[in-house]
Design a protein around this motif. Structure first.
Motif, short mmCIF file in Angstrom:
data_model
loop_
_atom_site.label_atom_id
_atom_site.label_comp_id
_atom_site.label_asym_id
_atom_site.label_seq_id
_atom_site.Cartn_x
_atom_site.Cartn_y
_atom_site.Cartn_z
N VAL A 198 -8.92 -5.46 0.59
CA VAL A 198 -10.14 -4.67 0.81
C VAL A 198 -11.26 -5.20 -0.08
CG1 VAL A 198 -9.35 -2.87 -0.82
CG2 VAL A 198 -11.12 -2.31 0.84
N SER B 200 -15.04 3.99 -5.73
CA SER B 200 -14.22 3.67 -4.55
C SER B 200 -13.01 2.81 -4.92
CB SER B 200 -15.05 2.92 -3.50
OG SER B 200 -15.82 3.83 -2.76
N GLU C 230 -9.14 3.61 -4.11
CA GLU C 230 -8.25 2.65 -3.42
C GLU C 230 -7.01 2.35 -4.26
OE1 GLU C 230 -8.05 0.82 -0.53
OE2 GLU C 230 -9.69 2.02 0.28
N ASP D 285 -4.67 5.24 -4.23
CA ASP D 285 -4.00 5.31 -2.94
C ASP D 285 -2.88 4.26 -2.88
OD1 ASP D 285 -3.95 6.32 -0.15
OD2 ASP D 285 -4.47 4.24 0.33
N ARG E 243 -1.85 -3.71 -3.50
CA ARG E 243 -3.10 -3.98 -2.76
C ARG E 243 -4.04 -4.87 -3.59
NH1 ARG E 243 -5.50 1.49 -0.47
NH2 ARG E 243 -3.32 1.63 0.16
N ILE F 30 -7.67 -5.72 -4.41
CA ILE F 30 -8.98 -5.10 -4.26
C ILE F 30 -10.03 -6.02 -4.88
CG2 ILE F 30 -10.39 -3.09 -4.88
CD1 ILE F 30 -7.74 -1.50 -5.19
#
Ligand SMILES: Cc1ncc(COP(=O)(O)O)c(C=O)c1O
Length: 430
Positions: free
Chosen positions: A258, A386, A390, A393, A401, A403
Protein backbone atom coordinates in the motif's frame (compact mmCIF):
# COMPACT_ATOMS: atom_id res chain seq x y z
CA UNK A 1 10.73 -11.04 -1.51
CA UNK A 2 11.01 -10.30 2.22
CA UNK A 3 13.63 -7.91 3.57
CA UNK A 4 16.52 -9.87 5.13
CA UNK A 5 15.57 -10.44 8.78
CA UNK A 6 19.04 -9.70 10.17
CA UNK A 7 19.51 -6.27 8.61
CA UNK A 8 19.36 -3.14 10.70
CA UNK A 9 19.57 -0.69 7.80
CA UNK A 10 17.20 2.22 8.10
CA UNK A 11 18.24 4.54 5.24
CA UNK A 12 18.26 3.59 1.58
CA UNK A 13 20.03 6.34 -0.32
CA UNK A 14 20.60 6.55 -4.05
CA UNK A 15 23.70 7.99 -5.74
CA UNK A 16 23.11 11.30 -7.51
CA UNK A 17 23.55 9.47 -10.81
CA UNK A 18 20.30 7.59 -10.06
CA UNK A 19 18.21 10.79 -10.09
CA UNK A 20 15.39 10.14 -12.60
CA UNK A 21 15.96 11.97 -15.91
CA UNK A 22 12.35 11.68 -17.13
CA UNK A 23 8.99 12.22 -15.43
CA UNK A 24 6.35 9.44 -15.43
CA UNK A 25 3.22 10.57 -17.30
CA UNK A 26 0.16 8.75 -16.02
CA UNK A 27 -2.12 9.91 -18.88
CA UNK A 28 -1.62 6.89 -21.20
CA UNK A 29 -2.08 4.52 -18.24
CA UNK A 30 -5.39 6.18 -17.31
CA UNK A 31 -6.59 5.81 -20.91
CA UNK A 32 -5.60 2.11 -20.88
CA UNK A 33 -7.21 1.45 -17.49
CA UNK A 34 -10.47 3.31 -17.99
CA UNK A 35 -10.85 3.19 -21.78
CA UNK A 36 -10.86 6.99 -22.21
CA UNK A 37 -8.63 9.98 -21.44
CA UNK A 38 -9.39 12.31 -18.53
CA UNK A 39 -12.35 14.64 -19.06
CA UNK A 40 -11.04 17.97 -20.41
CA UNK A 41 -11.08 21.21 -18.40
CA UNK A 42 -13.85 23.58 -19.54
CA UNK A 43 -13.65 27.31 -20.22
CA UNK A 44 -15.32 29.25 -17.36
CA UNK A 45 -17.33 31.45 -19.76
CA UNK A 46 -18.23 29.11 -22.64
CA UNK A 47 -18.09 25.73 -20.87
CA UNK A 48 -16.31 24.39 -23.98
CA UNK A 49 -13.07 22.38 -23.57
CA UNK A 50 -10.13 24.76 -23.10
CA UNK A 51 -7.35 24.81 -25.68
CA UNK A 52 -3.69 25.84 -25.31
CA UNK A 53 -4.52 29.45 -26.31
CA UNK A 54 -6.94 29.80 -23.39
CA UNK A 55 -4.20 28.87 -20.94
CA UNK A 56 -1.42 30.95 -22.54
CA UNK A 57 -2.04 34.13 -20.46
CA UNK A 58 -1.31 32.11 -17.32
CA UNK A 59 1.17 29.32 -18.09
CA UNK A 60 4.36 28.70 -20.06
CA UNK A 61 3.89 26.80 -23.35
CA UNK A 62 5.94 23.83 -22.17
CA UNK A 63 3.73 23.47 -19.09
CA UNK A 64 0.56 23.67 -21.19
CA UNK A 65 2.03 20.95 -23.39
CA UNK A 66 2.73 18.77 -20.35
CA UNK A 67 -0.80 19.34 -19.06
CA UNK A 68 -2.16 17.67 -22.20
CA UNK A 69 0.74 15.29 -23.00
CA UNK A 70 0.10 11.65 -23.84
CA UNK A 71 3.75 10.47 -24.08
CA UNK A 72 4.55 7.96 -21.34
CA UNK A 73 7.78 9.73 -20.31
CA UNK A 74 8.78 13.39 -20.43
CA UNK A 75 12.46 14.36 -20.25
CA UNK A 76 13.55 16.56 -17.34
CA UNK A 77 15.68 19.47 -18.68
CA UNK A 78 19.33 19.54 -17.58
CA UNK A 79 18.87 23.01 -16.03
CA UNK A 80 16.12 21.57 -13.80
CA UNK A 81 18.17 18.50 -12.85
CA UNK A 82 21.03 20.82 -11.83
CA UNK A 83 18.78 22.42 -9.19
CA UNK A 84 17.01 19.20 -8.10
CA UNK A 85 20.48 17.77 -7.43
CA UNK A 86 20.82 20.19 -4.48
CA UNK A 87 18.75 17.71 -2.42
CA UNK A 88 17.68 14.80 -4.66
CA UNK A 89 17.54 11.83 -4.61
CA UNK A 90 15.87 12.02 -1.18
CA UNK A 91 16.37 9.14 1.28
CA UNK A 92 13.96 6.25 1.69
CA UNK A 93 13.80 5.44 5.40
CA UNK A 94 12.56 2.27 7.06
CA UNK A 95 10.65 3.39 10.15
CA UNK A 96 11.84 0.49 12.31
CA UNK A 97 11.32 2.38 15.55
CA UNK A 98 7.74 3.20 14.61
CA UNK A 99 7.22 -0.48 13.71
CA UNK A 100 8.58 -1.46 17.15
CA UNK A 101 6.41 1.10 18.96
CA UNK A 102 3.33 -0.26 17.19
CA UNK A 103 4.43 -3.89 17.67
CA UNK A 104 3.53 -4.61 14.06
CA UNK A 105 4.81 -7.19 11.59
CA UNK A 106 4.28 -4.55 8.86
CA UNK A 107 7.39 -3.04 7.27
CA UNK A 108 6.99 0.72 7.09
CA UNK A 109 9.02 2.91 4.71
CA UNK A 110 8.86 6.62 4.11
CA UNK A 111 10.25 8.86 1.43
CA UNK A 112 11.80 11.87 3.18
CA UNK A 113 10.80 14.91 1.14
CA UNK A 114 11.46 17.18 4.12
CA UNK A 115 15.15 17.41 3.14
CA UNK A 116 14.46 19.87 0.31
CA UNK A 117 15.52 23.53 0.79
CA UNK A 118 11.91 24.53 1.45
CA UNK A 119 11.27 21.55 3.75
CA UNK A 120 8.67 19.75 1.61
CA UNK A 121 8.01 18.07 -1.73
CA UNK A 122 6.85 21.36 -3.27
CA UNK A 123 10.15 22.41 -4.92
CA UNK A 124 9.93 19.33 -7.20
CA UNK A 125 7.37 21.25 -9.26
CA UNK A 126 8.33 24.82 -8.33
CA UNK A 127 11.75 24.39 -9.97
CA UNK A 128 10.53 23.24 -13.41
CA UNK A 129 7.68 25.77 -13.36
CA UNK A 130 10.09 28.67 -12.67
CA UNK A 131 12.52 27.29 -15.28
CA UNK A 132 10.02 26.98 -18.15
CA UNK A 133 8.62 30.46 -17.45
CA UNK A 134 12.08 32.05 -17.30
CA UNK A 135 12.99 30.30 -20.57
CA UNK A 136 9.95 31.95 -22.17
CA UNK A 137 11.01 35.42 -20.99
CA UNK A 138 8.55 35.72 -18.11
CA UNK A 139 10.11 37.79 -15.32
CA UNK A 140 7.45 37.53 -12.59
CA UNK A 141 5.28 34.71 -11.18
CA UNK A 142 2.27 34.96 -8.88
CA UNK A 143 0.93 32.16 -6.75
CA UNK A 144 -1.20 31.20 -3.77
CA UNK A 145 0.01 29.38 -0.70
CA UNK A 146 -1.93 27.62 2.05
CA UNK A 147 0.46 26.27 4.65
CA UNK A 148 3.20 28.45 3.20
CA UNK A 149 5.12 25.49 1.80
CA UNK A 150 4.31 26.13 -1.85
CA UNK A 151 5.00 29.86 -1.65
CA UNK A 152 8.30 29.04 0.04
CA UNK A 153 9.17 26.53 -2.66
CA UNK A 154 8.31 28.91 -5.49
CA UNK A 155 10.29 31.76 -3.89
CA UNK A 156 13.32 29.43 -3.74
CA UNK A 157 12.79 28.24 -7.33
CA UNK A 158 12.35 31.77 -8.71
CA UNK A 159 15.62 32.79 -7.04
CA UNK A 160 17.39 30.07 -9.09
CA UNK A 161 16.28 31.60 -12.42
CA UNK A 162 16.13 35.31 -11.53
CA UNK A 163 12.32 35.56 -11.61
CA UNK A 164 10.27 37.77 -9.22
CA UNK A 165 7.79 35.89 -7.03
CA UNK A 166 4.56 37.37 -5.58
CA UNK A 167 2.78 35.12 -3.07
CA UNK A 168 -0.83 35.44 -1.87
CA UNK A 169 -0.94 33.59 1.44
CA UNK A 170 -4.18 32.34 3.04
CA UNK A 171 -4.72 34.85 5.87
CA UNK A 172 -5.20 32.26 8.60
CA UNK A 173 -1.80 30.68 7.80
CA UNK A 174 -0.18 34.11 7.33
CA UNK A 175 -1.12 34.85 10.95
CA UNK A 176 -0.28 31.36 12.28
CA UNK A 177 3.14 31.08 10.61
CA UNK A 178 5.05 34.38 10.59
CA UNK A 179 8.40 32.73 9.86
CA UNK A 180 7.13 31.43 6.52
CA UNK A 181 7.05 35.04 5.33
CA UNK A 182 10.62 35.54 6.48
CA UNK A 183 11.87 32.54 4.49
CA UNK A 184 10.01 33.64 1.38
CA UNK A 185 11.47 37.14 1.69
CA UNK A 186 14.94 35.70 2.28
CA UNK A 187 14.68 34.08 -1.15
CA UNK A 188 13.43 37.35 -2.61
CA UNK A 189 9.68 36.65 -2.72
CA UNK A 190 6.99 39.09 -1.58
CA UNK A 191 4.04 37.92 0.52
CA UNK A 192 0.60 39.40 1.19
CA UNK A 193 -2.35 37.91 3.11
CA UNK A 194 -5.39 36.79 1.09
CA UNK A 195 -8.17 37.60 0.42
CA UNK A 196 -6.65 41.01 -0.23
CA UNK A 197 -10.03 42.77 -0.26
CA UNK A 198 -11.38 41.39 3.06
CA UNK A 199 -9.05 41.61 6.09
CA UNK A 200 -11.64 39.95 8.35
CA UNK A 201 -11.77 36.75 6.23
CA UNK A 202 -9.59 33.74 7.26
CA UNK A 203 -9.03 32.97 3.58
CA UNK A 204 -8.92 29.74 1.66
CA UNK A 205 -6.78 28.28 -1.09
CA UNK A 206 -9.60 28.94 -3.55
CA UNK A 207 -9.69 32.65 -2.68
CA UNK A 208 -5.89 32.98 -2.80
CA UNK A 209 -5.86 31.38 -6.26
CA UNK A 210 -8.37 34.04 -7.39
CA UNK A 211 -6.08 36.81 -6.08
CA UNK A 212 -3.00 35.34 -7.78
CA UNK A 213 -4.76 34.71 -11.12
CA UNK A 214 -6.27 38.22 -11.13
CA UNK A 215 -2.79 39.69 -10.66
CA UNK A 216 -1.19 37.53 -13.39
CA UNK A 217 -3.75 38.17 -16.13
CA UNK A 218 -3.33 41.91 -15.66
CA UNK A 219 0.38 41.99 -16.63
CA UNK A 220 2.32 40.88 -19.72
CA UNK A 221 5.51 40.12 -17.79
CA UNK A 222 3.68 37.86 -15.32
CA UNK A 223 2.43 34.28 -15.29
CA UNK A 224 0.73 32.26 -12.59
CA UNK A 225 2.05 29.08 -10.95
CA UNK A 226 -0.17 26.50 -9.23
CA UNK A 227 1.36 24.24 -6.59
CA UNK A 228 -0.96 21.28 -6.95
CA UNK A 229 -4.08 19.88 -8.67
CA UNK A 230 -2.98 20.23 -12.31
CA UNK A 231 -1.63 17.32 -14.35
CA UNK A 232 1.77 18.93 -14.90
CA UNK A 233 2.29 19.43 -11.17
CA UNK A 234 1.62 15.75 -10.42
CA UNK A 235 3.90 14.87 -13.34
CA UNK A 236 6.82 16.81 -11.81
CA UNK A 237 6.27 15.13 -8.46
CA UNK A 238 6.69 11.60 -9.90
CA UNK A 239 10.43 11.76 -9.17
CA UNK A 240 9.36 10.75 -5.63
CA UNK A 241 7.76 7.45 -6.63
CA UNK A 242 10.39 6.69 -9.28
CA UNK A 243 13.19 7.01 -6.73
CA UNK A 244 11.19 5.00 -4.18
CA UNK A 245 10.87 2.11 -6.65
CA UNK A 246 14.67 1.85 -6.94
CA UNK A 247 15.16 2.24 -3.19
CA UNK A 248 12.57 -0.38 -2.22
CA UNK A 249 14.38 -2.81 -4.45
CA UNK A 250 17.65 -2.11 -2.66
CA UNK A 251 15.80 -2.67 0.64
CA UNK A 252 14.88 -6.14 -0.60
CA UNK A 253 11.22 -5.44 -1.34
CA UNK A 254 9.47 -6.44 -4.55
CA UNK A 255 6.69 -3.88 -4.18
CA UNK A 256 4.76 -2.01 -1.51
CA UNK A 257 1.37 -3.47 -0.59
CA UNK A 258 0.00 0.00 0.00
CA UNK A 259 1.19 3.53 -0.85
CA UNK A 260 -0.13 6.31 1.40
CA UNK A 261 0.09 10.10 1.30
CA UNK A 262 -1.84 13.10 2.56
CA UNK A 263 -3.99 14.76 -0.06
CA UNK A 264 -4.74 18.47 -0.40
CA UNK A 265 -4.75 19.04 -4.14
CA UNK A 266 -3.10 15.68 -4.78
CA UNK A 267 0.47 16.52 -5.80
CA UNK A 268 2.56 14.67 -3.22
CA UNK A 269 0.14 11.74 -3.31
CA UNK A 270 0.30 11.63 -7.10
CA UNK A 271 4.06 11.97 -6.96
CA UNK A 272 4.62 8.92 -4.81
CA UNK A 273 1.66 6.81 -5.99
CA UNK A 274 1.30 7.24 -9.77
CA UNK A 275 4.46 5.31 -10.77
CA UNK A 276 2.95 2.31 -8.90
CA UNK A 277 -0.42 2.58 -10.69
CA UNK A 278 0.38 0.05 -13.44
CA UNK A 279 0.79 -2.70 -10.78
CA UNK A 280 -2.77 -3.66 -9.78
CA UNK A 281 -1.54 -5.43 -6.64
CA UNK A 282 -0.42 -2.12 -5.09
CA UNK A 283 -3.18 -0.35 -3.12
CA UNK A 284 -3.15 3.46 -3.23
CA UNK A 285 -4.55 5.48 -0.33
CA UNK A 286 -5.31 9.19 0.12
CA UNK A 287 -5.48 10.72 3.61
CA UNK A 288 -7.43 13.96 4.03
CA UNK A 289 -8.81 16.11 6.88
CA UNK A 290 -12.29 15.34 8.22
CA UNK A 291 -12.94 19.10 8.17
CA UNK A 292 -12.26 19.38 4.43
CA UNK A 293 -13.38 15.93 3.24
CA UNK A 294 -13.19 16.45 -0.51
CA UNK A 295 -12.63 12.84 -1.58
CA UNK A 296 -14.69 11.15 1.12
CA UNK A 297 -17.72 13.45 1.07
CA UNK A 298 -17.44 15.71 -1.99
CA UNK A 299 -19.40 15.42 -5.24
CA UNK A 300 -17.70 14.23 -8.43
CA UNK A 301 -18.57 16.97 -10.91
CA UNK A 302 -17.22 19.94 -12.86
CA UNK A 303 -16.31 22.89 -10.63
CA UNK A 304 -14.04 25.92 -10.66
CA UNK A 305 -10.53 25.64 -9.22
CA UNK A 306 -10.88 28.96 -7.40
CA UNK A 307 -13.50 30.80 -5.39
CA UNK A 308 -14.19 33.64 -7.81
CA UNK A 309 -14.68 31.38 -10.85
CA UNK A 310 -11.74 32.70 -12.95
CA UNK A 311 -10.14 29.30 -13.59
CA UNK A 312 -11.33 26.57 -15.94
CA UNK A 313 -13.82 24.07 -14.56
CA UNK A 314 -12.37 20.64 -13.85
CA UNK A 315 -14.11 17.31 -13.36
CA UNK A 316 -13.10 16.47 -9.81
CA UNK A 317 -14.31 15.76 -6.30
CA UNK A 318 -15.40 19.09 -4.84
CA UNK A 319 -17.07 20.53 -1.78
CA UNK A 320 -18.17 23.53 -3.88
CA UNK A 321 -15.84 26.37 -4.92
CA UNK A 322 -17.31 28.68 -2.26
CA UNK A 323 -16.64 26.17 0.57
CA UNK A 324 -14.52 27.75 3.32
CA UNK A 325 -12.90 25.03 5.43
CA UNK A 326 -12.31 25.52 9.16
CA UNK A 327 -8.90 27.00 10.01
CA UNK A 328 -7.11 23.74 10.79
CA UNK A 329 -3.34 23.72 11.11
CA UNK A 330 -2.86 21.61 7.98
CA UNK A 331 -3.34 24.70 5.80
CA UNK A 332 -2.13 22.81 2.71
CA UNK A 333 -5.11 20.46 2.92
CA UNK A 334 -7.75 23.20 3.07
CA UNK A 335 -8.81 23.01 -0.59
CA UNK A 336 -12.37 22.54 -1.83
CA UNK A 337 -11.38 20.47 -4.88
CA UNK A 338 -8.82 17.90 -5.90
CA UNK A 339 -6.63 16.86 -8.77
CA UNK A 340 -8.69 15.47 -11.67
CA UNK A 341 -6.23 12.54 -11.86
CA UNK A 342 -6.64 11.65 -8.18
CA UNK A 343 -10.41 12.24 -8.37
CA UNK A 344 -10.72 9.87 -11.33
CA UNK A 345 -8.74 7.15 -9.52
CA UNK A 346 -10.94 7.45 -6.44
CA UNK A 347 -14.13 7.62 -8.52
CA UNK A 348 -13.15 4.45 -10.39
CA UNK A 349 -12.27 2.65 -7.15
CA UNK A 350 -8.53 2.35 -7.98
CA UNK A 351 -7.60 4.58 -5.02
CA UNK A 352 -9.01 4.58 -1.48
CA UNK A 353 -9.57 7.68 0.65
CA UNK A 354 -9.86 8.14 4.42
CA UNK A 355 -10.39 11.25 6.56
CA UNK A 356 -8.77 12.08 9.91
CA UNK A 357 -9.62 14.59 12.60
CA UNK A 358 -7.05 17.14 13.72
CA UNK A 359 -6.33 15.79 17.22
CA UNK A 360 -5.78 12.25 15.92
CA UNK A 361 -3.36 13.70 13.38
CA UNK A 362 -1.31 15.43 16.07
CA UNK A 363 -1.36 12.30 18.22
CA UNK A 364 0.17 10.43 15.26
CA UNK A 365 2.68 13.24 14.67
CA UNK A 366 3.85 13.30 18.27
CA UNK A 367 4.29 9.51 18.33
CA UNK A 368 6.26 9.73 15.07
CA UNK A 369 8.41 12.57 16.43
CA UNK A 370 9.17 10.65 19.62
CA UNK A 371 10.18 7.39 17.93
CA UNK A 372 11.60 8.51 14.56
CA UNK A 373 12.89 11.90 15.70
CA UNK A 374 11.34 13.96 12.92
CA UNK A 375 8.68 16.59 13.65
CA UNK A 376 6.15 16.26 10.81
CA UNK A 377 4.21 19.00 9.05
CA UNK A 378 0.53 18.90 10.08
CA UNK A 379 -0.27 17.78 6.51
CA UNK A 380 2.14 14.85 6.77
CA UNK A 381 0.42 13.69 9.95
CA UNK A 382 -2.69 12.76 7.97
CA UNK A 383 -0.59 10.20 6.11
CA UNK A 384 1.03 9.01 9.33
CA UNK A 385 -2.39 8.52 10.97
CA UNK A 386 -3.34 6.29 8.02
CA UNK A 387 -0.03 4.43 8.23
CA UNK A 388 -0.74 3.62 11.87
CA UNK A 389 -4.24 2.35 10.97
CA UNK A 390 -2.78 0.16 8.21
CA UNK A 391 -0.05 -1.19 10.50
CA UNK A 392 -2.56 -1.98 13.25
CA UNK A 393 -4.76 -3.73 10.71
CA UNK A 394 -1.76 -5.76 9.50
CA UNK A 395 -1.02 -6.67 13.13
CA UNK A 396 -4.61 -7.80 13.73
CA UNK A 397 -4.45 -9.97 10.60
CA UNK A 398 -0.87 -11.18 11.25
CA UNK A 399 0.28 -9.82 7.88
CA UNK A 400 3.78 -8.67 6.88
CA UNK A 401 2.33 -5.71 4.98
CA UNK A 402 4.79 -3.39 3.21
CA UNK A 403 3.65 0.19 3.73
CA UNK A 404 5.20 3.08 1.81
CA UNK A 405 4.28 6.63 2.70
CA UNK A 406 5.31 10.12 1.74
CA UNK A 407 6.86 12.17 4.51
CA UNK A 408 5.95 15.26 2.54
CA UNK A 409 7.31 17.92 4.86
CA UNK A 410 8.69 18.83 8.27
CA UNK A 411 6.79 20.86 10.83
CA UNK A 412 9.60 22.99 12.20
CA UNK A 413 7.72 26.13 11.16
CA UNK A 414 4.44 24.75 12.50
CA UNK A 415 5.42 24.74 16.16
CA UNK A 416 2.52 26.96 17.20
CA UNK A 417 0.27 24.02 16.30
CA UNK A 418 2.36 21.66 18.43
CA UNK A 419 2.32 24.16 21.28
CA UNK A 420 -1.47 24.21 21.16
CA UNK A 421 -1.69 20.41 21.01
CA UNK A 422 0.78 19.87 23.86
CA UNK A 423 -1.06 22.42 26.03
CA UNK A 424 -4.28 20.46 25.46
CA UNK A 425 -5.85 23.40 23.63
CA UNK A 426 -6.12 21.89 20.15
CA UNK A 427 -9.75 21.31 19.39
CA UNK A 428 -11.32 19.03 16.85
CA UNK A 429 -12.96 21.14 14.21
CA UNK A 430 -16.76 20.91 14.06
C1 LIG B 1 3.78 19.67 3.54
C2 LIG B 1 2.58 19.62 2.65
N1 LIG B 1 2.02 18.44 2.41
C3 LIG B 1 0.93 18.31 1.63
C4 LIG B 1 0.35 19.41 1.05
C5 LIG B 1 -0.87 19.22 0.24
O1 LIG B 1 -0.68 19.48 -1.11
P1 LIG B 1 -0.67 18.31 -2.15
O2 LIG B 1 -1.90 17.50 -1.94
O3 LIG B 1 -0.65 19.00 -3.46
O4 LIG B 1 0.57 17.52 -1.93
C6 LIG B 1 0.89 20.67 1.26
C7 LIG B 1 0.32 21.86 0.62
O5 LIG B 1 0.64 22.96 0.87
C8 LIG B 1 2.04 20.77 2.08
O6 LIG B 1 2.59 21.96 2.32
Amino acid sequence: MAAPADTTDTRFSLPQSALPTAWFNVAPHLSDLFGAPLDPPLHPATREPVGPDDLAPLFAQELIGQEMATDPWIDIPGEVLDVLRLWRPTPLVRARRLEAALGTPARIYFKDESVSPAGSHKPNSAVPQAFYNAKEGITRLTTETGAGQWGTALSFACAQYDVECAVYMVRKSFEQKPYRKVIMETWGGTVVPSPIDDPSHPGSLGAAISDAVRDAVGRDDTHYALGSVLNHVLLHQTVIGLEAQQQLESAGETRPDVVIAPCGGGSNLGGIALPFLPDPSVRLLAAEPASCPTLTQGRYEYDYGDTAGFTPLMNMYTLGHDFVPPGIHAGGLRYHGDSPIISKLVHEGRMEAVAHRQRAVFEANVLFARVEGKVPAPEAGHGIASVIQEANDATAKGEERVILFNYCGHGLLDLAAYQEYLAGDLVDEP
